[in-house]
Design an enzyme around this catalytic site. Sequence first.
Site, mmCIF file in Angstrom:
data_model
loop_
_atom_site.group_PDB
_atom_site.id
_atom_site.type_symbol
_atom_site.label_atom_id
_atom_site.label_comp_id
_atom_site.label_asym_id
_atom_site.label_seq_id
_atom_site.Cartn_x
_atom_site.Cartn_y
_atom_site.Cartn_z
ATOM 1 N N SER A 48 86.172 -26.462 18.460
ATOM 2 C CA SER A 48 87.280 -27.294 18.905
ATOM 3 C C SER A 48 88.199 -26.471 19.788
ATOM 4 O O SER A 48 88.365 -25.268 19.563
ATOM 5 C CB SER A 48 88.079 -27.818 17.717
ATOM 6 O OG SER A 48 89.243 -28.501 18.155
ATOM 7 N N TYR A 61 92.561 -27.274 9.848
ATOM 8 C CA TYR A 61 91.589 -27.585 10.888
ATOM 9 C C TYR A 61 91.445 -26.414 11.857
ATOM 10 O O TYR A 61 90.333 -25.961 12.152
ATOM 11 C CB TYR A 61 92.015 -28.859 11.629
ATOM 12 C CG TYR A 61 91.059 -29.280 12.712
ATOM 13 C CD1 TYR A 61 89.890 -29.974 12.388
ATOM 14 C CD2 TYR A 61 91.303 -28.985 14.042
ATOM 15 C CE1 TYR A 61 89.001 -30.353 13.371
ATOM 16 C CE2 TYR A 61 90.418 -29.363 15.038
ATOM 17 C CZ TYR A 61 89.267 -30.055 14.698
ATOM 18 O OH TYR A 61 88.380 -30.427 15.672
#
Length: 156
Positions: A48, A61
């Site tokens: 990501s 995350y």
Amino acid sequence: VELETLSYEHWRSVVDVNLTGAFLCTQQAFKLMKAQEPRGGRIINNGSISAHAPRPFSAPYTATKHAITGLTKATSLDGRAHDIACGQIDIGNAATDMTLLMASGIRQADGSIKSEPVIDPKHVAEALVYMASLPLDANVQNLTVMATKMPFIGRG
């Protein structure tokens, strides 16, 4: 969720899904790829851009996506002797159910809420197909696919 109010259970859940899940899949893939004839194969991890430029209140995350980068590099190194290639795709703002908030506005580093552009997920699929189509003697170590005008470069 603000860092000081983040529950251990929430932290653990994100770590288990994003990191432990990827590790367990990699471990099983290694066993299969080393044993098959011809041996080898390709693993493409889902990273990501959050690992490079996190959003506010994204500690679990972001931490797991940093760890995926480490897992990708370690897998690349450990896989060399067995013809196993490993790369990572970092995706930014692909138009999925997870990014519905992007159009109406999402929190920025300065605390403001702003709309962000998204890309068609087919562009992510095309990038994955490219990565997967390479022969095992070539590898895309890391590839970022994102909306051109999303606030990643210069975020913060």
